[in-house]
Enzyme design. Structure first.
Site, PDB file in Angstrom:
ATOM      1  N   SER A  11      83.720  62.788  45.355  1.00 29.50           N
ATOM      2  CA  SER A  11      84.568  63.027  44.571  1.00 29.50           C
ATOM      3  C   SER A  11      83.843  63.315  43.152  1.00 29.50           C
ATOM      4  CB  SER A  11      85.404  61.881  44.551  1.00 29.50           C
ATOM      5  OG  SER A  11      84.730  60.705  44.157  1.00 29.50           O
ATOM      6  N   TYR A  42      88.688  59.277  44.875  1.00 27.70           N
ATOM      7  CA  TYR A  42      89.047  59.100  46.408  1.00 27.70           C
ATOM      8  C   TYR A  42      89.588  57.857  46.879  1.00 27.70           C
ATOM      9  CZ  TYR A  42      86.587  63.693  47.685  1.00 27.70           C
ATOM     10  OH  TYR A  42      86.246  65.046  47.705  1.00 27.70           O
ATOM     11  N   CYS A  73      79.868  59.967  50.398  1.00 26.79           N
ATOM     12  CA  CYS A  73      80.894  59.016  49.804  1.00 26.79           C
ATOM     13  C   CYS A  73      81.311  58.092  50.761  1.00 26.79           C
ATOM     14  CB  CYS A  73      82.010  60.232  49.327  1.00 26.79           C
ATOM     15  SG  CYS A  73      83.537  59.259  48.929  1.00 26.79           S
ATOM     16  N   ASN A  74      81.131  56.788  50.364  1.00 25.59           N
ATOM     17  CA  ASN A  74      81.396  55.586  51.120  1.00 25.59           C
ATOM     18  C   ASN A  74      83.061  55.847  51.483  1.00 25.59           C
ATOM     19  OD1 ASN A  74      78.846  53.605  51.016  1.00 25.59           O
ATOM     20  ND2 ASN A  74      79.208  54.718  49.142  1.00 25.59           N
ATOM     21  N   CYS A 177      79.563  52.275  46.792  1.00 24.33           N
ATOM     22  CA  CYS A 177      80.179  53.623  46.118  1.00 24.33           C
ATOM     23  C   CYS A 177      78.954  54.416  45.759  1.00 24.33           C
ATOM     24  CB  CYS A 177      81.179  53.272  45.375  1.00 24.33           C
ATOM     25  SG  CYS A 177      81.792  54.793  44.481  1.00 24.33           S
ATOM     26  N   HIS A 179      79.120  56.368  43.317  1.00 27.74           N
ATOM     27  CA  HIS A 179      79.095  56.569  41.836  1.00 27.74           C
ATOM     28  C   HIS A 179      78.356  55.071  41.256  1.00 27.74           C
ATOM     29  CE1 HIS A 179      82.105  59.704  42.221  1.00 27.74           C
ATOM     30  NE2 HIS A 179      82.039  59.592  41.019  1.00 27.74           N
TER      31      HIS A 179
END
Ligand code: DGL
Length: 240
Positions: A11, A42, A73-74, A177, A179
Protein backbone atom coordinates in the site's frame (compact mmCIF):
# COMPACT_ATOMS: atom_id res chain seq x y z
CA UNK A 1 18.22 -18.13 -16.62
CA UNK A 2 14.79 -16.55 -16.23
CA UNK A 3 14.55 -12.83 -17.05
CA UNK A 4 10.92 -12.37 -16.00
CA UNK A 5 10.56 -9.84 -13.18
CA UNK A 6 9.94 -10.45 -9.51
CA UNK A 7 6.93 -8.25 -8.76
CA UNK A 8 6.37 -6.59 -5.37
CA UNK A 9 3.32 -4.77 -4.11
CA UNK A 10 2.29 -2.87 -0.99
CA UNK A 11 0.00 0.00 0.00
CA UNK A 12 2.75 2.46 -0.93
CA UNK A 13 6.40 2.77 0.03
CA UNK A 14 6.55 0.28 2.95
CA UNK A 15 7.31 -2.85 0.92
CA UNK A 16 10.50 -1.17 -0.29
CA UNK A 17 11.97 -2.09 3.12
CA UNK A 18 11.73 -5.71 1.90
CA UNK A 19 12.78 -4.90 -1.67
CA UNK A 20 15.97 -3.34 -0.29
CA UNK A 21 17.20 -6.61 1.22
CA UNK A 22 16.14 -8.64 -1.83
CA UNK A 23 17.93 -6.32 -4.29
CA UNK A 24 21.02 -6.41 -2.08
CA UNK A 25 21.15 -10.20 -2.25
CA UNK A 26 19.80 -10.65 -5.80
CA UNK A 27 21.09 -7.60 -7.71
CA UNK A 28 20.78 -9.23 -11.15
CA UNK A 29 17.04 -9.76 -11.06
CA UNK A 30 14.54 -7.50 -12.80
CA UNK A 31 11.96 -6.01 -10.44
CA UNK A 32 8.56 -4.37 -10.65
CA UNK A 33 7.47 -2.51 -7.52
CA UNK A 34 3.77 -1.61 -7.40
CA UNK A 35 3.04 1.09 -4.81
CA UNK A 36 -0.71 1.19 -4.24
CA UNK A 37 -0.57 4.49 -2.34
CA UNK A 38 -4.10 5.38 -3.45
CA UNK A 39 -5.48 2.64 -1.19
CA UNK A 40 -3.25 3.29 1.83
CA UNK A 41 -3.82 2.30 4.58
CA UNK A 42 -4.69 -1.33 3.87
CA UNK A 43 -4.77 -1.90 7.63
CA UNK A 44 -8.09 -0.13 8.09
CA UNK A 45 -9.95 -1.87 5.22
CA UNK A 46 -12.49 -4.68 5.55
CA UNK A 47 -11.58 -8.13 4.31
CA UNK A 48 -13.88 -7.74 1.32
CA UNK A 49 -12.46 -4.34 0.38
CA UNK A 50 -8.95 -5.70 0.65
CA UNK A 51 -9.74 -8.76 -1.46
CA UNK A 52 -11.04 -6.52 -4.27
CA UNK A 53 -8.06 -4.15 -3.97
CA UNK A 54 -5.46 -6.96 -4.05
CA UNK A 55 -7.27 -8.69 -6.94
CA UNK A 56 -6.97 -5.50 -8.96
CA UNK A 57 -3.28 -5.13 -7.98
CA UNK A 58 -2.60 -8.70 -9.15
CA UNK A 59 -4.54 -8.12 -12.39
CA UNK A 60 -2.30 -5.10 -13.05
CA UNK A 61 0.86 -7.06 -12.30
CA UNK A 62 -0.11 -9.84 -14.72
CA UNK A 63 0.88 -7.69 -17.68
CA UNK A 64 4.52 -7.82 -16.51
CA UNK A 65 4.49 -11.63 -16.66
CA UNK A 66 5.91 -12.08 -13.14
CA UNK A 67 7.90 -15.16 -12.18
CA UNK A 68 7.00 -14.48 -8.56
CA UNK A 69 4.72 -12.01 -6.74
CA UNK A 70 5.84 -10.74 -3.36
CA UNK A 71 3.03 -9.52 -1.15
CA UNK A 72 5.31 -7.06 0.67
CA UNK A 73 2.54 -6.28 3.12
CA UNK A 74 1.76 -8.04 6.39
CA UNK A 75 -1.84 -6.88 6.37
CA UNK A 76 -2.69 -8.19 2.89
CA UNK A 77 -0.87 -11.44 3.70
CA UNK A 78 -2.73 -12.05 6.95
CA UNK A 79 -6.17 -10.93 5.81
CA UNK A 80 -6.56 -12.09 2.18
CA UNK A 81 -3.52 -13.85 0.69
CA UNK A 82 -5.01 -17.34 1.17
CA UNK A 83 -8.07 -16.33 -0.84
CA UNK A 84 -5.92 -14.59 -3.47
CA UNK A 85 -3.86 -17.76 -3.90
CA UNK A 86 -7.08 -19.67 -4.56
CA UNK A 87 -8.20 -17.08 -7.12
CA UNK A 88 -4.85 -17.20 -9.01
CA UNK A 89 -3.73 -20.83 -8.72
CA UNK A 90 -1.14 -20.50 -11.49
CA UNK A 91 0.81 -17.71 -9.82
CA UNK A 92 3.40 -18.12 -7.09
CA UNK A 93 3.07 -15.70 -4.16
CA UNK A 94 5.36 -15.04 -1.24
CA UNK A 95 3.72 -13.42 1.79
CA UNK A 96 5.07 -11.31 4.65
CA UNK A 97 4.23 -12.11 8.27
CA UNK A 98 5.38 -10.48 11.52
CA UNK A 99 8.61 -12.27 12.45
CA UNK A 100 7.34 -13.49 15.81
CA UNK A 101 8.80 -16.97 15.31
CA UNK A 102 12.27 -15.42 15.52
CA UNK A 103 11.40 -14.21 19.05
CA UNK A 104 10.12 -17.65 19.95
CA UNK A 105 13.23 -19.39 18.62
CA UNK A 106 15.94 -17.00 19.81
CA UNK A 107 14.73 -14.47 22.38
CA UNK A 108 12.44 -16.28 24.82
CA UNK A 109 13.52 -14.17 27.80
CA UNK A 110 13.39 -10.75 26.23
CA UNK A 111 10.72 -8.14 26.81
CA UNK A 112 9.11 -7.78 23.41
CA UNK A 113 6.55 -5.57 21.70
CA UNK A 114 4.94 -6.69 18.47
CA UNK A 115 3.67 -3.69 16.49
CA UNK A 116 1.08 -4.30 13.79
CA UNK A 117 -1.64 -2.56 11.80
CA UNK A 118 -5.24 -2.95 12.96
CA UNK A 119 -5.97 -5.38 10.09
CA UNK A 120 -3.06 -7.64 10.98
CA UNK A 121 -3.68 -7.51 14.74
CA UNK A 122 -7.31 -8.51 14.31
CA UNK A 123 -6.86 -11.14 11.60
CA UNK A 124 -7.56 -14.78 12.39
CA UNK A 125 -4.35 -15.92 10.75
CA UNK A 126 -2.12 -13.58 12.73
CA UNK A 127 -3.92 -14.30 16.02
CA UNK A 128 -3.15 -18.00 15.53
CA UNK A 129 0.49 -17.21 14.75
CA UNK A 130 0.77 -14.93 17.78
CA UNK A 131 -0.80 -17.45 20.15
CA UNK A 132 1.46 -20.16 18.83
CA UNK A 133 4.75 -18.28 19.15
CA UNK A 134 4.28 -15.61 21.80
CA UNK A 135 6.92 -15.61 24.52
CA UNK A 136 6.30 -15.04 28.26
CA UNK A 137 6.80 -11.26 28.08
CA UNK A 138 5.43 -10.36 24.69
CA UNK A 139 2.77 -7.71 24.05
CA UNK A 140 0.84 -7.05 20.86
CA UNK A 141 0.12 -3.40 20.03
CA UNK A 142 -1.95 -2.25 17.08
CA UNK A 143 -0.84 1.06 15.59
CA UNK A 144 -3.73 1.93 13.23
CA UNK A 145 -2.37 5.33 12.15
CA UNK A 146 1.35 4.65 11.83
CA UNK A 147 1.49 3.37 8.24
CA UNK A 148 -0.55 6.38 7.02
CA UNK A 149 1.73 8.86 8.78
CA UNK A 150 4.80 7.22 7.26
CA UNK A 151 3.25 7.01 3.80
CA UNK A 152 2.38 10.69 3.91
CA UNK A 153 5.83 11.70 5.13
CA UNK A 154 4.51 12.99 8.48
CA UNK A 155 6.56 12.81 11.68
CA UNK A 156 5.35 9.67 13.54
CA UNK A 157 6.98 10.67 16.85
CA UNK A 158 4.02 12.44 18.58
CA UNK A 159 1.72 9.52 17.74
CA UNK A 160 4.24 6.90 18.92
CA UNK A 161 5.02 8.86 22.08
CA UNK A 162 1.39 8.60 23.09
CA UNK A 163 0.83 5.03 21.83
CA UNK A 164 3.88 3.62 23.63
CA UNK A 165 3.80 5.78 26.76
CA UNK A 166 3.11 2.88 29.13
CA UNK A 167 5.98 0.68 27.96
CA UNK A 168 9.38 0.71 29.64
CA UNK A 169 12.52 -1.46 29.49
CA UNK A 170 11.60 -3.03 26.16
CA UNK A 171 14.36 -5.15 24.60
CA UNK A 172 12.90 -5.96 21.19
CA UNK A 173 10.31 -4.49 18.84
CA UNK A 174 8.95 -6.75 16.11
CA UNK A 175 8.03 -4.52 13.17
CA UNK A 176 4.86 -6.25 11.97
CA UNK A 177 4.17 -3.93 9.04
CA UNK A 178 6.56 -3.19 6.21
CA UNK A 179 6.12 0.57 6.68
CA UNK A 180 7.29 0.44 10.29
CA UNK A 181 11.06 0.05 9.70
CA UNK A 182 10.81 3.61 8.38
CA UNK A 183 9.86 4.76 11.90
CA UNK A 184 12.77 3.13 13.72
CA UNK A 185 14.29 6.45 14.80
CA UNK A 186 10.99 7.70 16.23
CA UNK A 187 10.43 4.40 18.07
CA UNK A 188 13.92 4.65 19.58
CA UNK A 189 13.21 8.19 20.69
CA UNK A 190 10.29 6.82 22.75
CA UNK A 191 11.59 3.42 23.90
CA UNK A 192 15.36 3.91 23.91
CA UNK A 193 17.89 1.66 22.24
CA UNK A 194 15.74 -1.38 21.40
CA UNK A 195 16.56 -4.12 18.92
CA UNK A 196 14.35 -4.35 15.83
CA UNK A 197 13.22 -7.47 14.01
CA UNK A 198 11.49 -7.43 10.63
CA UNK A 199 10.73 -10.01 7.96
CA UNK A 200 13.13 -8.90 5.22
CA UNK A 201 15.85 -11.53 5.68
CA UNK A 202 13.36 -14.39 6.00
CA UNK A 203 11.57 -13.34 2.82
CA UNK A 204 14.81 -12.99 0.88
CA UNK A 205 15.81 -16.54 1.90
CA UNK A 206 12.41 -17.79 0.82
CA UNK A 207 12.69 -16.08 -2.60
CA UNK A 208 16.17 -17.51 -3.17
CA UNK A 209 14.89 -20.93 -2.27
CA UNK A 210 11.92 -20.78 -4.65
CA UNK A 211 13.93 -19.32 -7.55
CA UNK A 212 17.08 -21.39 -7.28
CA UNK A 213 16.83 -22.72 -10.86
CA UNK A 214 15.09 -19.64 -12.18
CA UNK A 215 17.41 -16.83 -11.22
CA UNK A 216 18.54 -14.15 -13.64
CA UNK A 217 22.19 -13.23 -14.12
CA UNK A 218 21.83 -10.30 -16.44
CA UNK A 219 19.11 -7.93 -15.21
CA UNK A 220 19.10 -5.29 -12.49
CA UNK A 221 16.19 -3.19 -13.69
CA UNK A 222 13.73 -1.74 -11.14
CA UNK A 223 10.42 -0.51 -12.54
CA UNK A 224 8.38 1.50 -10.01
CA UNK A 225 4.65 1.99 -10.54
CA UNK A 226 2.41 4.07 -8.31
CA UNK A 227 -1.37 4.43 -8.10
CA UNK A 228 -1.08 7.93 -6.57
CA UNK A 229 1.57 10.61 -6.95
CA UNK A 230 5.19 9.91 -7.67
CA UNK A 231 6.84 7.76 -5.03
CA UNK A 232 9.86 6.67 -7.08
CA UNK A 233 12.25 9.01 -5.33
CA UNK A 234 11.11 7.92 -1.85
CA UNK A 235 11.40 4.25 -2.83
CA UNK A 236 14.85 4.63 -4.37
CA UNK A 237 15.97 6.44 -1.21
CA UNK A 238 14.83 3.47 0.90
CA UNK A 239 16.56 0.94 -1.35
CA UNK A 240 19.87 2.77 -1.59
N1 DGL B 1 2.80 -2.04 4.74
C1 DGL B 1 1.63 -2.79 4.98
C2 DGL B 1 1.81 -3.86 6.04
O1 DGL B 1 2.86 -4.45 6.08
C3 DGL B 1 0.33 -2.05 4.99
C4 DGL B 1 0.17 -0.92 5.91
C5 DGL B 1 -1.17 -0.26 5.67
O2 DGL B 1 -1.41 0.18 4.54
O3 DGL B 1 -1.99 -0.23 6.61
O4 DGL B 1 0.93 -4.17 6.78
Amino acid sequence: MNKKPICFFDSGIGGATILKEVVKQLPNENYVYYADSKNNPYGNKTKEELFNIISSVVDNLLKYDPKLIICACNTATEVVLNDIRKKYPNLTFVGTEPAIKVIHDKYQNKKTLVLTTKGTGESKRFKALFNNYKTPDCTLIEAPFLAGLIENNKDPYPYLKDLLKNYKDIDIVVLGCTHFPLAKEAIKKVLGDVMFIDGSIGITDRIKNILKDNLNYNGGNINIISTKGNVSEAILKIIN
